[in-house]
Write a protein that holds these residues in place. Structure first.
Motif, PDB file in Angstrom:
ATOM      1  N   ALA A   1      15.872   0.118  80.849  1.00 39.13           N
ATOM      2  CA  ALA A   1      16.226   0.807  79.765  1.00 39.13           C
ATOM      3  C   ALA A   1      16.192   0.274  78.375  1.00 39.13           C
ATOM      4  CB  ALA A   1      17.991   0.587  79.972  1.00 39.13           C
ATOM      5  N   GLU A   2      15.716  -0.990  78.390  1.00 38.07           N
ATOM      6  CA  GLU A   2      15.490  -1.840  77.059  1.00 38.07           C
ATOM      7  C   GLU A   2      13.992  -2.085  76.745  1.00 38.07           C
ATOM      8  OE1 GLU A   2      17.096  -5.633  77.564  1.00 38.07           O
ATOM      9  OE2 GLU A   2      19.134  -4.921  76.885  1.00 38.07           O
ATOM     10  N   ASN A   3      12.896  -1.433  77.873  1.00 36.07           N
ATOM     11  CA  ASN A   3      11.884  -1.371  77.525  1.00 36.07           C
ATOM     12  C   ASN A   3      11.257   0.006  77.194  1.00 36.07           C
ATOM     13  OD1 ASN A   3       8.857  -1.348  78.057  1.00 36.07           O
ATOM     14  ND2 ASN A   3       9.010  -3.422  78.878  1.00 36.07           N
ATOM     15  N   PRO A   4      10.772   0.150  76.011  1.00 39.43           N
ATOM     16  CA  PRO A   4      10.311   1.459  75.715  1.00 39.43           C
ATOM     17  C   PRO A   4       9.055   2.260  76.707  1.00 39.43           C
ATOM     18  CG  PRO A   4      10.282   0.429  73.881  1.00 39.43           C
ATOM     19  CD  PRO A   4      10.619  -0.678  74.813  1.00 39.43           C
ATOM     20  N   GLU A   5       8.209   1.261  76.881  1.00 38.78           N
ATOM     21  CA  GLU A   5       7.116   1.724  78.015  1.00 38.78           C
ATOM     22  C   GLU A   5       7.515   2.291  79.056  1.00 38.78           C
ATOM     23  OE1 GLU A   5       2.507   0.688  79.062  1.00 38.78           O
ATOM     24  OE2 GLU A   5       3.743  -0.827  78.103  1.00 38.78           O
ATOM     25  N   LYS A   6       8.232   1.163  79.817  1.00 35.76           N
ATOM     26  CA  LYS A   6       8.863   1.603  81.162  1.00 35.76           C
ATOM     27  C   LYS A   6       9.916   2.843  81.159  1.00 35.76           C
ATOM     28  CE  LYS A   6       8.608  -2.874  83.056  1.00 35.76           C
ATOM     29  NZ  LYS A   6       9.558  -4.095  83.872  1.00 35.76           N
ATOM     30  N   MET A   7      10.823   2.780  80.068  1.00 30.39           N
ATOM     31  CA  MET A   7      11.575   4.157  80.003  1.00 30.39           C
ATOM     32  C   MET A   7      10.947   5.249  79.706  1.00 30.39           C
ATOM     33  SD  MET A   7      14.528   4.531  77.084  1.00 30.39           S
ATOM     34  CE  MET A   7      13.385   4.685  75.872  1.00 30.39           C
ATOM     35  N   LEU A   8       9.906   5.607  78.853  1.00 31.97           N
ATOM     36  CA  LEU A   8       9.230   6.799  78.625  1.00 31.97           C
ATOM     37  C   LEU A   8       8.409   7.250  79.873  1.00 31.97           C
ATOM     38  CD1 LEU A   8       7.796   6.127  75.097  1.00 31.97           C
ATOM     39  CD2 LEU A   8       9.330   7.898  75.919  1.00 31.97           C
ATOM     40  N   SER A   9       7.882   6.007  80.512  1.00 29.27           N
ATOM     41  CA  SER A   9       6.998   6.157  81.797  1.00 29.27           C
ATOM     42  C   SER A   9       8.275   6.707  83.046  1.00 29.27           C
ATOM     43  CB  SER A   9       6.412   5.036  82.420  1.00 29.27           C
ATOM     44  OG  SER A   9       5.682   4.589  81.641  1.00 29.27           O
ATOM     45  N   GLN A  10       9.346   6.291  82.965  1.00 30.61           N
ATOM     46  CA  GLN A  10      10.375   6.805  83.850  1.00 30.61           C
ATOM     47  C   GLN A  10      10.588   8.445  83.643  1.00 30.61           C
ATOM     48  OE1 GLN A  10      11.647   5.227  86.458  1.00 30.61           O
ATOM     49  NE2 GLN A  10      12.303   7.374  87.056  1.00 30.61           N
TER      50      GLN A  10
ATOM     51  N   GLN B   1       3.061  13.390  77.974  1.00 32.37           N
ATOM     52  CA  GLN B   1       2.120  12.517  78.605  1.00 32.37           C
ATOM     53  C   GLN B   1       1.023  11.915  77.605  1.00 32.37           C
ATOM     54  OE1 GLN B   1       0.671  14.620  82.030  1.00 32.37           O
ATOM     55  NE2 GLN B   1       1.953  13.628  83.532  1.00 32.37           N
ATOM     56  N   ARG B   2       0.638  13.090  76.643  1.00 37.52           N
ATOM     57  CA  ARG B   2      -0.174  12.691  75.544  1.00 37.52           C
ATOM     58  C   ARG B   2       0.335  11.959  74.815  1.00 37.52           C
ATOM     59  NH1 ARG B   2      -1.405  18.291  76.207  1.00 37.52           N
ATOM     60  NH2 ARG B   2      -0.453  18.633  74.270  1.00 37.52           N
ATOM     61  N   LYS B   3       1.679  12.017  74.293  1.00 32.50           N
ATOM     62  CA  LYS B   3       2.349  11.288  73.329  1.00 32.50           C
ATOM     63  C   LYS B   3       2.884  10.043  73.649  1.00 32.50           C
ATOM     64  CE  LYS B   3       3.265  15.004  70.104  1.00 32.50           C
ATOM     65  NZ  LYS B   3       4.710  15.982  69.643  1.00 32.50           N
ATOM     66  N   LYS B   4       3.191   9.731  74.876  1.00 29.46           N
ATOM     67  CA  LYS B   4       3.626   8.706  75.257  1.00 29.46           C
ATOM     68  C   LYS B   4       3.202   7.367  74.782  1.00 29.46           C
ATOM     69  CE  LYS B   4       2.780   6.534  79.426  1.00 29.46           C
ATOM     70  NZ  LYS B   4       2.555   6.250  80.755  1.00 29.46           N
ATOM     71  N   ASN B   5       2.003   7.149  74.890  1.00 31.68           N
ATOM     72  CA  ASN B   5       1.362   5.793  74.312  1.00 31.68           C
ATOM     73  C   ASN B   5       1.763   5.757  72.621  1.00 31.68           C
ATOM     74  OD1 ASN B   5       0.104   5.279  76.659  1.00 31.68           O
ATOM     75  ND2 ASN B   5      -1.869   6.087  76.079  1.00 31.68           N
TER      76      ASN B   5
END
Length: 217
Positions: free
Chosen positions: A4-13, A115-119
């Motif tokens: 929940a505190e990690n943006p990358e993991k949160m967006l991937s989820q 998916q394109r904007k995630k990074n």
């Protein structure tokens, strides 16, 4: 850190959740399409049954069996009525399916865009988090922080240096005063002794106790 505190993991989820939602939506659309096809099949069956009873009514009338022809026409009417009702249901289901398909396409587009904007979102989130930490660190610094302590120590060093310079200046002045006083005392003591000696010599000359060296010459 938790997801929940990690943006990358949160967006991937979130993308995973979107894909799961897409799968559920596809299942719902597929079920709606199946219902539409079922209604269409039942409608066509009623139409076919109506056409069959129309054929039988014509056959009975041709054979001169009017009562049988009437019965066949009544059956034809029943199937025609059912075919109309099924057609209405099928048309409503067809419109609903088209809307579901449109929503499904929109959902697919959103997931592809996500998916394109995630990074990019991950990079923005990390930058924002870094700025937040910096601002929080600066804002939480107390008055007696390391910076304040450093400034205080610098002021203390400046004060000590000034005191050392002042003491050195006073010491130089004291040395000069001491030397001058020594010379003044020496000069004053020397002059006084000469005067006392001269007075004694005059007194002894007058008393005849001392030969006058100036006369012998």
């Amino acid at each position: 850190r938790s997801s929940a505190e990690n943006p990358e993991k949160m967006l991937s989820q979130l993308v995973v959740d979107m894909n799961e939602q897409l799968i559920d939506s596809k299942k719902s659309v597929a079920s709606a399409i199946a219902d539409e096809k079922k209604l269409e099949r039942l409608m066509n069956q009623q139409v076919s049954q109506g056409e069959e009873w129309d054929r039988k009514a014509r056959l009975a009338l041709k054979a001169g069996k009017e009562d049988l022809a009437k019965e066949a026409l009544l059956r034809k009417q029943e199937y025609a009525s059912l075919a109309t009702q099924y057609q209405e249901q099928w048309q409503a289901q067809h419109q609903s399916v088209e809307k579901l398909k449109q929503s499904l396409r929109g959902l697919q587009q959103k997931i592809e865009e996500a998916q394109r904007k995630k990074n990019l979102l991950v990079a923005r989130a990390k930058r924002a988090e870094a700025q937040k930490r910096i601002q929080s660190t600066i804002g939480s610094m107390p008055d007696n922080s390391a910076f304040a302590a450093f400034d205080k120590m610098a002021n203390k060093v400046d004060r000590i240096e000034a005191e050392v310079d002042a003491m050195a200046e006073l010491e130089d002045n004291t040395k000069n005063d001491d030397i001058e006083s020594q010379f003044a005392a020496l000069e004053s003591s020397g002059a006084g002794a000469d005067m006392l000696l001269e007075d004694l010599r005059k007194e002894m000359n007058q008393e005849g106790l001392l030969e006058d060296k100036t006369e012998k010459k």
